[in-house]
Design a protein around this motif. Structure first.
Motif, PDB file in Angstrom:
ATOM      1  N   HIS A 119     -13.904 -11.648  39.560  1.00 51.97           N
ATOM      2  CA  HIS A 119     -14.453 -13.001  39.444  1.00 51.97           C
ATOM      3  C   HIS A 119     -15.969 -12.952  39.611  1.00 51.97           C
ATOM      4  N   ALA A 121     -18.273 -15.284  40.190  1.00 49.40           N
ATOM      5  CA  ALA A 121     -19.054 -16.220  41.017  1.00 49.40           C
ATOM      6  C   ALA A 121     -18.206 -16.867  42.105  1.00 49.40           C
ATOM      7  N   ASP A 144      -9.639 -27.999  46.482  1.00 48.96           N
ATOM      8  CA  ASP A 144     -10.688 -27.367  45.671  1.00 48.96           C
ATOM      9  C   ASP A 144     -10.200 -27.367  44.224  1.00 48.96           C
ATOM     10  N   PRO A 145     -10.773 -28.235  43.356  1.00 44.65           N
ATOM     11  CA  PRO A 145     -10.288 -28.328  41.965  1.00 44.65           C
ATOM     12  C   PRO A 145     -10.724 -27.166  41.078  1.00 44.65           C
ATOM     13  N   PHE A 146     -11.608 -26.300  41.583  1.00 45.36           N
ATOM     14  CA  PHE A 146     -12.030 -25.102  40.832  1.00 45.36           C
ATOM     15  C   PHE A 146     -11.886 -23.922  41.786  1.00 45.36           C
ATOM     16  N   GLY A 148     -10.883 -20.847  41.876  1.00 43.77           N
ATOM     17  CA  GLY A 148     -11.188 -19.438  41.632  1.00 43.77           C
ATOM     18  C   GLY A 148     -10.163 -18.532  42.302  1.00 43.77           C
ATOM     19  N   GLU A 167      -6.771 -23.951  39.415  1.00 43.97           N
ATOM     20  CA  GLU A 167      -7.557 -22.899  38.767  1.00 43.97           C
ATOM     21  C   GLU A 167      -6.967 -22.641  37.387  1.00 43.97           C
ATOM     22  N   LYS A 190      -3.706 -24.798  36.324  1.00 44.27           N
ATOM     23  CA  LYS A 190      -3.830 -25.926  35.384  1.00 44.27           C
ATOM     24  C   LYS A 190      -5.287 -26.221  35.096  1.00 44.27           C
ATOM     25  N   ALA A 192      -8.162 -28.685  35.550  1.00 41.75           N
ATOM     26  CA  ALA A 192      -8.457 -29.731  36.551  1.00 41.75           C
ATOM     27  C   ALA A 192      -8.616 -31.100  35.896  1.00 41.75           C
ATOM     28  N   ASP A 241     -10.492 -24.958  27.484  1.00 47.45           N
ATOM     29  CA  ASP A 241     -10.548 -25.941  28.579  1.00 47.45           C
ATOM     30  C   ASP A 241     -11.480 -25.499  29.708  1.00 47.45           C
TER      31      ASP A 241
HETATM   32  C1  SAM Z   1     -17.771 -21.165  40.392  1.00 49.58           C
HETATM   33  S1  SAM Z   1     -16.136 -20.683  40.094  1.00 49.58           S
HETATM   34  C2  SAM Z   1     -15.355 -21.110  41.615  1.00 49.58           C
HETATM   35  C3  SAM Z   1     -15.111 -19.909  42.479  1.00 49.58           C
HETATM   36  C4  SAM Z   1     -14.418 -20.238  43.783  1.00 49.58           C
HETATM   37  N1  SAM Z   1     -15.214 -21.104  44.597  1.00 49.58           N
HETATM   38  C5  SAM Z   1     -14.129 -18.916  44.540  1.00 49.58           C
HETATM   39  O1  SAM Z   1     -14.782 -18.683  45.571  1.00 49.58           O
HETATM   40  O2  SAM Z   1     -13.312 -18.151  44.075  1.00 49.58           O
HETATM   41  C6  SAM Z   1     -15.522 -21.916  39.002  1.00 49.58           C
HETATM   42  C7  SAM Z   1     -14.046 -21.746  38.629  1.00 49.58           C
HETATM   43  O3  SAM Z   1     -13.647 -22.853  37.829  1.00 49.58           O
HETATM   44  C8  SAM Z   1     -12.623 -22.390  36.945  1.00 49.58           C
HETATM   45  N2  SAM Z   1     -12.497 -23.394  35.869  1.00 49.58           N
HETATM   46  C9  SAM Z   1     -13.289 -23.590  34.789  1.00 49.58           C
HETATM   47  N3  SAM Z   1     -12.865 -24.634  34.068  1.00 49.58           N
HETATM   48  C10 SAM Z   1     -11.767 -25.130  34.709  1.00 49.58           C
HETATM   49  C11 SAM Z   1     -10.892 -26.222  34.462  1.00 49.58           C
HETATM   50  N4  SAM Z   1     -11.037 -27.016  33.404  1.00 49.58           N
HETATM   51  N5  SAM Z   1      -9.889 -26.439  35.340  1.00 49.58           N
HETATM   52  C12 SAM Z   1      -9.716 -25.635  36.436  1.00 49.58           C
HETATM   53  N6  SAM Z   1     -10.500 -24.583  36.692  1.00 49.58           N
HETATM   54  C13 SAM Z   1     -11.520 -24.334  35.848  1.00 49.58           C
HETATM   55  C14 SAM Z   1     -13.127 -21.034  36.522  1.00 49.58           C
HETATM   56  O4  SAM Z   1     -12.087 -20.222  36.026  1.00 49.58           O
HETATM   57  C15 SAM Z   1     -13.743 -20.505  37.827  1.00 49.58           C
HETATM   58  O5  SAM Z   1     -12.826 -19.715  38.539  1.00 49.58           O
END
Ligand code: SAM
Length: 340
Positions: A119, A121, A144-146, A148, A167, A190, A192, A241
């Motif tokens: 990953h 970031a 946490d909607p993203f 990772g 994620e 899914k 978000a 997406d």
């Molecule tokens: C900045 S990273 C977050 C990393 C997380 N904070 C961690 O420490 O692992 C952003 C994440 O958003 C995910 N992402 C991007 N578009 C998305 C969507 N539409 N729905 C859900 N996740 C999504 C990416 O795959 C990525 O893992």
């Protein structure tokens, strides 16, 4: 004799030596334990025999706080937000902090799977622990909607909160589950943007770091070469997406904001939302992502303020040298919103 009552004298928290007042304090503590046990954090309950009453001016009638060690500060029983003492609260209130990746976190990640390096970031669970501890009490729901590879979920596990995550990338989603199997049923592979379909419960707090627009798709050559050489991902996915693949900046902002507006409806009244983002640059032009998002989300949320996350162990590149100004951006904005 044990002291049951403390007050503040010349900025120092000291015991009240008066015998009668101590007797009264002991009685009041027993009453608090009997009638207001639900308001007392677990840590104080576990050491109840060591707990004393506290009031800064030594007024026993008005005393509404408890302490164990004066060094750690007193816990106010009318604290509805978190389990922190006043001292801990004030420490977190600083508008900036310096935080660099911790060996302890990297070790925990790698023990679960060497793939966590895939990953590009992630943030540190230890850094997120501080936010989760400030904005929730033990046992509350954090989303946490993203998510990772699940750093927020690890922070929840460590602090006794209940983690929820979404994620898009299956590989990262699986790593989240591997790191926090206790939250398996709360983690969704899914988009978000479909958050409303997930049947999530009321959320007490949400913290996340979304894709910083399509910054990874145009990262510097070194970043790509180094990561490719090691077999690591250079972006999150090729998925349509994936918000990290949206080309148009305005459209990206719109889609991102919609997700946080949907979270507004899931948040409890008075709940907080933290979004960690950066202002970014593309072909010499600055895109104030953090400021734009603050402005847009303020249409629904109350923008409280920001906490600056500063990284001071990242090397400096000679951008612009020797003819133009171009900074190395080594700070992120932790934007803090409240549902009013
Ligand atoms: C900045 S990273 C977050 C990393 C997380 N904070 C961690 O420490 O692992 C952003 C994440 O958003 C995910 N992402 C991007 N578009 C998305 C969507 N539409 N729905 C859900 N996740 C999504 C990416 O795959 C990525 O893992």
């Amino acid at each position: 004799m044990k002291n049951y009552f403390y007050y503040k004298d010349k900025k120092q928290v000291v015991p009240v030596l008066d015998k009668e007042k101590n007797k009264l304090a002991k009685k009041k503590l027993a009453e608090i334990y009997k009638t207001r046990k639900k308001l007392i954090p677990e840590y104080f309950l576990e050491k109840w025999q060591d707990v004393a009453l506290y009031n800064p001016s030594g007024d026993i009638e008005k005393a509404n706080a408890i302490l164990i060690d004066p060094e750690n500060g007193a816990y106010d029983l009318s604290n509805h937000l978190n389990n922190m003492t006043g001292k801990e609260w004030v420490k977190f209130s600083c508008s900036w902090f310096i935080f660099n990746a911790l060996q302890k976190d990297l070790k925990e990640e790698r023990e679960i799977s060497p793939n966590t390096q895939d990953h590009p970031a992630t943030f540190s669970p230890t850094m997120i622990e501080d936010f989760v501890k400030f904005f929730t009490k033990k046992g509350e729901n954090v989303l946490d909607p993203f998510c990772g590879i699940g750093s927020t979920l690890v922070a929840c596990k460590r602090t006794g909160r209940v983690g929820y995550g979404i994620e898009l990338n299956k590989k990262y989603y699986k790593l989240s589950i591997k790191r926090t199997p206790e939250f398996k049923k709360n983690i969704f592979n899914k988009n978000a943007e479909d958050i409303k379909k997930l049947n999530l419960p009321k959320i007490d707090y949400s913290i996340s770091s979304p894709p910083y627009w399509n910054v990874l798709n145009r990262s510097t050559k070194n970043f790509k070469t180094d990561r490719t050489k090691n077999g690591f991902d250079v972006n999150y996915s090729e998925h349509q997406d994936d918000l990290g693949n949206v080309e148009d900046y305005e459209l990206f902002l719109e889609r991102l904001a919609k997700i946080y507006f949907d979270i507004f409806d899931l948040l409890k009244d008075g709940g907080y939302l933290t979004v960690i983002v950066k202002n970014i640059k593309k072909e010499g032009k600055m895109y104030p992502l953090a400021w734009d998002l603050a402005r847009i989300l303020s249409k629904k949320y109350q923008l409280k303020d920001e906490k600056l996350w500063i990284q001071d162990k990242v090397g400096l590149a000679p951008y612009g040298y020797p003819s133009a100004w171009a900074s190395n951006i080594l700070h992120h904005y932790c934007l803090i919103f409240k549902k009013k």
